[in-house]
Scaffold this active site. Sequence first.
Site, PDB file in Angstrom:
ATOM      1  N   GLY A   4      21.198  18.091  52.891  1.00  0.00           N
ATOM      2  CA  GLY A   4      22.655  17.978  52.820  1.00  0.00           C
ATOM      3  C   GLY A   4      23.153  16.799  53.629  1.00  0.00           C
ATOM      4  O   GLY A   4      24.256  16.820  54.165  1.00  0.00           O
ATOM      5  N   LYS A  22      28.091   7.567  46.647  1.00  0.00           N
ATOM      6  CA  LYS A  22      27.261   7.778  47.831  1.00  0.00           C
ATOM      7  C   LYS A  22      26.520   6.497  48.250  1.00  0.00           C
ATOM      8  O   LYS A  22      25.780   6.512  49.238  1.00  0.00           O
ATOM      9  CB  LYS A  22      26.211   8.865  47.559  1.00  0.00           C
ATOM     10  CG  LYS A  22      26.781  10.230  47.190  1.00  0.00           C
ATOM     11  CD  LYS A  22      27.315  10.963  48.399  1.00  0.00           C
ATOM     12  CE  LYS A  22      27.715  12.396  48.055  1.00  0.00           C
ATOM     13  NZ  LYS A  22      28.232  13.128  49.220  1.00  0.00           N
ATOM     14  N   GLY A  78      26.804  15.905  57.519  1.00  0.00           N
ATOM     15  CA  GLY A  78      25.449  15.386  57.521  1.00  0.00           C
ATOM     16  C   GLY A  78      25.341  13.933  57.887  1.00  0.00           C
ATOM     17  O   GLY A  78      24.457  13.537  58.667  1.00  0.00           O
ATOM     18  N   THR A 118      24.211  13.732  53.009  1.00  0.00           N
ATOM     19  CA  THR A 118      25.272  12.788  52.628  1.00  0.00           C
ATOM     20  C   THR A 118      26.653  13.419  52.615  1.00  0.00           C
ATOM     21  O   THR A 118      27.621  12.796  52.199  1.00  0.00           O
ATOM     22  CB  THR A 118      24.987  12.175  51.238  1.00  0.00           C
ATOM     23  OG1 THR A 118      24.945  13.213  50.251  1.00  0.00           O
ATOM     24  CG2 THR A 118      23.656  11.438  51.240  1.00  0.00           C
ATOM     25  N   GLY A 119      26.762  14.657  53.108  1.00  0.00           N
ATOM     26  CA  GLY A 119      28.052  15.326  53.175  1.00  0.00           C
ATOM     27  C   GLY A 119      28.856  14.915  54.389  1.00  0.00           C
ATOM     28  O   GLY A 119      28.445  14.062  55.188  1.00  0.00           O
ATOM     29  N   LYS A 145      27.310  32.610  56.130  1.00  0.00           N
ATOM     30  CA  LYS A 145      26.717  32.060  57.350  1.00  0.00           C
ATOM     31  C   LYS A 145      26.062  33.154  58.191  1.00  0.00           C
ATOM     32  O   LYS A 145      24.947  32.983  58.700  1.00  0.00           O
ATOM     33  CB  LYS A 145      27.787  31.335  58.168  1.00  0.00           C
ATOM     34  CG  LYS A 145      28.338  30.075  57.512  1.00  0.00           C
ATOM     35  CD  LYS A 145      29.413  29.429  58.393  1.00  0.00           C
ATOM     36  CE  LYS A 145      29.993  28.177  57.753  1.00  0.00           C
ATOM     37  NZ  LYS A 145      31.029  27.538  58.604  1.00  0.00           N
TER      38      LYS A 145
END
Length: 530
Positions: free
Chosen positions: A232, A266, A238, A234-235, A354
């Site tokens: 994850g 991206k 992240g 490129t969020g 979570k």
Amino acid sequence: MAAKSKILIIGGTGYIGKFIVEASAMAGNPTHVLVRGSTLSDPAKFELINHFNTLGVMFVSRFFPSEYGNDVDRVHGVEPARTAFNAKAGIRRAVEAAQIPYTYVSSNFCSGWFLPSLAQSYLLEATTPPKDKVVILGDGNFKAIFNVERDIATYIIKAVDDPRTLNKILYVRPLQNTYSYVDLVALWEQKCGKILDKSYVSEQQLLNDIQASWPNIWIKAMASKSKILFIGSTGHVGKFVVEASAKASHPTYALLSDSTLSDPTKSHIIDHFKSLKVIFISGDLYNHESLVMAIKQVDVVISTVGHNLLADQDRIISAIKETGNVKRFFPSEYGCDVDHVHDVEPARTAFNAKAGIRRAVEAAQIPYTFVSSNLFSGWFLPSLAQPYLLEVVTPPEDKVTILGDGKAIFNVEQDVATYIIKAVDDPRTLNKILYVRPLQNTYSCVDLVALWEKKCGKILDKSYVSEQQLLNDIREASFPLNLRLSIFYSVFVKGDQTNFDIEPSFGVEATKLYPDIEYTTVDEFLNQFV
């Protein structure tokens, strides 16, 4: 200014670059420095950026590639210097093939880098010349040239508009700065009033020492740093943690799908990762084989997947259990402590996902650190954490909405990333929740509005929303507003970020563990909007 060339300097905030930028600006050249956004927001570069501003620093008739050392077409190179020399020579050939007007600069040794140690080859961190013994390479009679960095910078800027340096190598070879080892030591003996003990290292011994030391130095430096895999990456979260990892010299890996690598939205993140030497591994969360293959290569797994993938982190858990080599897992959380919340839908679904991952990690007996980083400043503060404003990029200057009396904690994303990477190899954070709770970043809605009123010089019109009204609005709102409101219900109405104490049995607090880290305060963050 019309006769002065406009200069673009790439790498202007580095060790050599800053001197050249200064010399250029002070010589009256319109000076441009190419910098990344991350450089502009890097606290370590703050003073330098301000200095550039005072100099009026803000494509190109001449290209000066980065060299500033030996003439790489006339060297006898051995590794690891050979790799650097070859890279520079390769750039020379590429410039010439492209028929780009150039000047190459052979500035030899930078005095500020080498002379504090009297150019002693085995002293890496000496800041003063030796006063007892020195090492002399070979017979000590081959000569080196030493130049002060600011002098080099001045010569470079003088050459910019000089046709005599066009498509030439500019050598900086002042006769008075040309010294053999023997000459240099003799000069220093004269200055310090001592005769130094001299040991001579033969060419063969030096070659043996190079061969023995340089791979081991690299291995030792990297051995203490855990190899980290990001899922994850490129969020929103992240990209910051990946950068922090790479800058902290951790071998940094990113699991990336082909679709992400080819996504034009991206591309700037991917290019930045490449510049940070991040290692890309092809795969994704839903390809178990690729997950296992990636995890086998690392020590630590950090998940920064988005809220729609939270529950699917059980796939990561399965892969970690299969490999058995992971010494720490950071699942994607980065908000409230989900074991201490009063939740309503739709936030409840995210919180439950979570919490479910927490229980699965514990049941699998995977070493972990859970991160409770509370609210991200970059996400919430541009709107002054106004609950009903989704896409506002500056704080309101007329009216505000106030929810409850609970206090929220705001943290800049880069700071959270720094704390996470600090925790990776810290035994104090093992099987604990890492809370990021800086006291100076803890604000109620009332506190936050008061701070902004002080900064903008206005008294804002305030409307108060009751708990029941907020619950009604959550039920009636559509996504993503209902999600935002339900999170704010937990934070500002129920006070879930600050209504419990951190007990040593389950948690540690980041600013207390790492007091040396200077975090960005809410007060400082809001200054950009004034």
